[in-house]
Scaffold this motif. Structure first.
Motif, PDB file in Angstrom:
ATOM      1  N   ARG A  86       0.262  -1.303  -0.086  1.00 15.29           N
ATOM      2  CA  ARG A  86      -0.178   0.048   0.306  1.00 15.29           C
ATOM      3  C   ARG A  86       1.105   1.223  -0.112  1.00 15.29           C
ATOM      4  O   ARG A  86       0.347   3.034  -0.136  1.00 15.29           O
ATOM      5  N   ASP A  87       2.815   0.809   0.222  1.00 19.60           N
ATOM      6  CA  ASP A  87       3.233   2.502  -0.070  1.00 19.60           C
ATOM      7  C   ASP A  87       4.558   2.012  -0.359  1.00 19.60           C
ATOM      8  O   ASP A  87       4.826   1.639  -0.209  1.00 19.60           O
ATOM      9  N   LEU A 117       7.797   4.855   0.432  1.00 18.98           N
ATOM     10  CA  LEU A 117       7.989   4.351   1.249  1.00 18.98           C
ATOM     11  C   LEU A 117       9.393   2.654   1.166  1.00 18.98           C
ATOM     12  O   LEU A 117      10.112   2.687   1.632  1.00 18.98           O
TER      13      LEU A 117
END
Length: 338
Positions: free
Chosen positions: A112-113, A116
């Protein structure tokens, strides 16, 4: 599955399975398979017993250490430590769905990131000279797999990721256990092939649901590698065929009997150092599946190898249970015990 030097056959990182003894055994069966450590978190490497967590035999090469984490600075420091240990590659886990991993904000939830994950890859790439790779899912929960996998791939490749290993299932972080996440979400090999078609120059390796080398040959056609997990662990006999079928090379040993004999010095050294026979033979239970005597072989190792002071005589006794019916049948593989 092509017989090419650049095509990889890998054995997946598996918690509580692919420890150093497992890897040493698998290396005895195949010279060319890429081996992976169990996932190790960055803080554990930085603050823990590095010799225990990262130690390995030089014979294991090529061997990859898989890291878990989401803090770029910690991952960079852990990557430097791993590189100093001599690992061939560093792999970042963006696929594990366990509760412990979710609680630490790493593993599959990082799908989801992508930004990052890219930061983490960039930090590790800046810290080491060896390749950094990513193992991921095609998406999590209600993500659209087209958008999710493309976003993750594009972000990490821009950050310097050298290879993507894609487990061709979604991970459902809400409602499914880690075991169920390996079996219930449907496989979508086509999604991985679409990624390869979009990124033809990027090494992409397929993982998930592959049971036999024939499965791998079919599903991996057009990709840059295949990764087997439980199948390779539970049926290690298939690893004896990897070098021939994947690379067109002569296997290191003609059969499992010869491989076990070659592995005995490693076991003897472990016992001499005060280790237990079961530490190693628990990884050998899947050999000889379906052959006459296989049940006796497994039972002998599963019980007698646990006895304090058990030595190579227990392994030889277990192997003799397979040899006896083979000798009786003049070398044929008949019967269904196992």
């Amino acid at each position: 599955m092509p017989t090419e030097q650049n095509f990889r056959f890998s054995i997946a990182p598996m918690m509580e399975w692919t420890d150093r003894h497992c890897r040493a055994f698998h290396r005895t069966l195949s010279r060319r398979a890429w081996l992976y450590t169990e996932m190790v978190t960055a803080p554990a490497i930085i603050h823990g017993d590095r010799a225990r967590l990262l130690g390995y035999s030089q014979a294991e090469h090529p061997v990859v250490v898989q890291l878990g984490g989401s803090n770029p600075a910690l991952l960079a420091e852990a990557a430097r430590i791993c590189a100093d240990f001599g690992y061939d590659e560093i792999n970042l886990n963006v696929g594990c769905p366990s509760d412990r991993v979710k609680g630490g904000n790493f593993g599959a939830c990082l799908m989801r990131d992508p930004a990052l994950v890219a930061e983490c890859v960039a930090a590790m790439r800046a810290a080491v000279s060896i390749p950094v790779t990513v193992k991921c899912r095609i998406g999590v929960d209600d993500q659209d797999v087209e958008e999710a996998l493309d976003a993750l791939a594009d972000a990490v490749l821009a950050a310097g990721c050298a290879r993507l290993i894609v487990h061709a299932r979604k991970a459902w972080l809400k409602g499914l256990s880690p075991k169920e996440n390996r079996e219930i979400p449907p496989l979508d090999y086509d999604r991985v092939h679409r990624l390869k078609a979009r990124l033809p120059h990027v090494p992409i390796e397929l993982n998930g649901g592959l049971v036999t080398l024939e499965d791998a040959r079919a599903a991996g056609a057009g990709l840059d590698g295949v990764m087997l997990g439980r199948a390779a662990y539970q049926d290690p006999d298939l690893l004896l065929e990897v070098d021939a079928q994947v690379h067109g090379e002569t296997p290191p040993h003609a059969d499992a009997f010869e491989a076990i004999a070659a592995f005995e010095p490693y076991i003897a050294a472990h016992l001499e150092a005060g280790g237990r026979l079961h530490d190693i033979t628990r990884h050998m239970l899947g050999l000889f599946g379906g052959r006459p005597g296989a049940r006796t072989y497994r039972r002998t190792l599963a019980t007698e190898a646990l006895v304090p002071g058990a030595g190579l005589e227990v392994l030889r006794k277990a192997v003799a249970a397979i040899r006896r019916p083979l000798a009786k049948d003049d070398g044929t593989r008949t019967g269904t015990e196992g």
